[in-house]
Design a protein around this motif. Structure first.
Motif, short mmCIF file in Angstrom:
data_model
loop_
_atom_site.label_atom_id
_atom_site.label_comp_id
_atom_site.label_asym_id
_atom_site.label_seq_id
_atom_site.Cartn_x
_atom_site.Cartn_y
_atom_site.Cartn_z
N GLY A 10 -84.08 14.01 40.24
CA GLY A 10 -83.19 14.66 39.11
C GLY A 10 -84.26 15.19 38.05
O GLY A 10 -83.98 15.68 37.00
N HIS A 11 -85.69 15.00 38.25
CA HIS A 11 -86.63 15.18 37.51
C HIS A 11 -87.04 16.87 37.92
O HIS A 11 -87.60 17.24 39.16
N LYS A 58 -82.53 14.01 51.14
CA LYS A 58 -81.12 14.49 51.03
C LYS A 58 -80.94 15.78 50.17
O LYS A 58 -80.10 16.51 50.86
N HIS A 77 -81.80 5.84 38.90
CA HIS A 77 -81.78 7.11 39.13
C HIS A 77 -80.56 7.70 38.45
O HIS A 77 -79.45 7.35 38.62
N HIS A 103 -85.39 0.18 40.46
CA HIS A 103 -85.24 1.50 40.76
C HIS A 103 -84.07 2.18 40.01
O HIS A 103 -83.11 1.39 39.82
N ARG A 109 -81.77 -1.54 42.82
CA ARG A 109 -81.35 -0.40 41.80
C ARG A 109 -80.66 -1.01 40.57
O ARG A 109 -79.80 -1.77 40.82
N PRO A 168 -88.02 13.19 43.83
CA PRO A 168 -87.45 14.61 43.49
C PRO A 168 -87.08 14.92 44.64
O PRO A 168 -87.65 15.16 45.70
N GLY A 169 -85.92 15.86 44.88
CA GLY A 169 -85.48 16.34 45.89
C GLY A 169 -85.65 17.93 45.74
O GLY A 169 -86.54 18.68 46.14
N GLU A 170 -84.56 18.07 44.60
CA GLU A 170 -84.38 19.60 44.41
C GLU A 170 -85.85 20.05 43.65
O GLU A 170 -86.44 21.36 44.16
N TYR A 192 -80.31 21.50 48.85
CA TYR A 192 -78.83 21.24 49.11
C TYR A 192 -78.14 22.23 49.86
O TYR A 192 -76.98 22.40 49.32
N ALA A 249 -87.29 13.30 48.21
CA ALA A 249 -85.90 13.12 48.72
C ALA A 249 -85.36 13.79 49.53
O ALA A 249 -84.85 15.20 49.37
#
Ligand code: PLP
Length: 378
Positions: A208-209, A43, A172, A170, A129, A240-242, A337, A41
């Motif tokens: 968010g996983h 972002k 989230h 989708h 979504r 996932p991004g984080e 982030y 992700a």
């Protein structure tokens, strides 16, 4: 940390490629065990000099806008998915050019853009979504299922008669959560939307996983993915991004001055408001190497930024020795982030960006200056 930060410019983000590789190996193991696809992700982390490496492990990227989609397409060149609460008419041509999966937030958006997707010569897979109205996130600004949420279609608003052409769903609804939360969420999604998942080619479980966190339960994740694959025959995506960049980078900063107003306050060359906005927004207290909680070590300081914002405060920390002007501090877990959210409020310059690689050591990739400040203004 074993990197010598004394030669870096200050302030500076530094990402340790060895730590990123460790995360990518974990994510890749989930793909290998389940056959699911994991997307970055953008972002959360858009350090594109590392996209070639990330692209060796992950299946592609997911974007929140045309610009992110283009960056992912040009710099990684693998799958490009996009989701936004609503698409801007003028962006859609570019979105069609750069994306292979487009997720819509409402049936109205789907109806509006459907014919333009169908007119493409290349294959673009469309999704919707959904909002399962189940989330365990306690901070409202991060909870996509909070009351009156604009994110996703609820079961009551679902229009099965308009699904023709839709190949994926989708959701989230997680944020920094373990797989037990996912398991409970999937139960709700299965119960509410199962009859529609049946007709889909893919299911995207959002982000968010917190997969790369040491206490993350990979077994439950693998079982949950397998449950969905077995029951519905869908391809499963995670985005996932984080988790990709978790604990892979630092922000190195310096003490500019020390003042006293009832307590000792160190003014740094980095700002919470500009360079680590989640410290104020989330809010949370980042760790600093060799520093403790207030009072834990003999010398306690409040750490503040160089802007005029009274609340530009990172937090209170204690140290074994008194801080000195010019001394460097290393903030932990500063890869995600941060670079993607930072800003030049007060005309404060952005931190430089560096990378540490096992073979070549530190490399400063990018420095910013007055032109970067000026070109965003007019
Ligand atoms: C924010 C977001 C992600 C990434 O979330 P992380 O918490 O960084 O893993 C993925 N998908 C969607 C739709 C998002 O909004």
């Amino acid at each position: 940390m074993d990197i010598d930060v004394s030669a870096l410019p200050s302030p500076c983000y530094i990402v340790d490629e060895r730590l990123l590789l460790r995360n990518l190996e974990i994510l890749h193991s989930v793909q290998q065990r389940t056959g699911c696809s994991i997307l970055l992700a953008l972002k959360g982390f858009s350090m594109y000099s590392l996209f070639p490496l990330i692209g060796k492990y992950l299946k592609g990227v997911t974007a929140s806008s045309l610009f992110e989609a283009r960056l992912g397409h040009e710099e990684m060149g693998k799958e490009v998915h996009i989701y936004a609460p609503a698409y801007v008419e003028e962006d859609f041509e570019g979105i069609l050019a750069h994306c292979d999966h487009i997720t819509f937030n409402s049936f109205t958006q789907w109806q509006k853009f459907k014919h333009r997707v169908n007119g493409q010569s290349k294959k673009i897979s469309c999704g919707l979504r959904i909002n399962p109205e189940y989330s365990e996130i306690e901070t409202p600004i991060y909870n996509p299922c909070y009351q009156y949420s604009r994110l996703g279609v609820t079961l009551a608003n679902f229009r099965p008669e308009e699904l023709e052409g839709i190949e994926g769903l989708h959701f989230h609804t997680l944020c920094e959560q373990n797989s037990d939360t996912l398991e409970r969420t999937v139960k709700v999604v299965d119960q509410k939307f199962g009859q529609y998942i049946k007709t889909m080619k893919w299911l995207n479980l959002g982000g968010g996983h917190h997969i790369t966190r040491p206490d993350y339960d990979l077994e439950t994740l693998v079982q949950t993915i397998q449950f969905l694959q077995d029951k519905y025959g869908v391809a499963v995506y995670l985005e996932p991004g984080e988790a990709v960049a978790l604990n892979t980078g630092y922000l190195v900063a310096s003490v500019l001055d020390i003042v006293d107003n009832g307590m000792e306050i160190a003014i740094l060359d980095t700002s919470a408001a500009c360079h680590m906005p989640d410290v104020l927004e989330m809010p949370y207290r980042p760790n600093i190497i060799a520093a403790g909680k207030p009072g834990e070590y003999p010398y306690t300081y409040r750490l503040g930024g160089p802007t005029c914002l009274a609340g530009d405060v990172i937090g209170d920390y204690s140290f074994k020795k008194p801080l000195k002007i010019g001394e460097r501090l290393v903030f932990c877990d500063m890869a995600h982030y941060t670079m993607v959210k930072n800003n030049m409020f007060n005309g404060v310059n952005l931190p430089s960006i560096a990378c540490f690689k096992a073979e070549q050591g530190i490399k400063v990739i990018r420095k910013f200056g007055y032109e970067d400040f000026k070109t965003r203004l007019s």
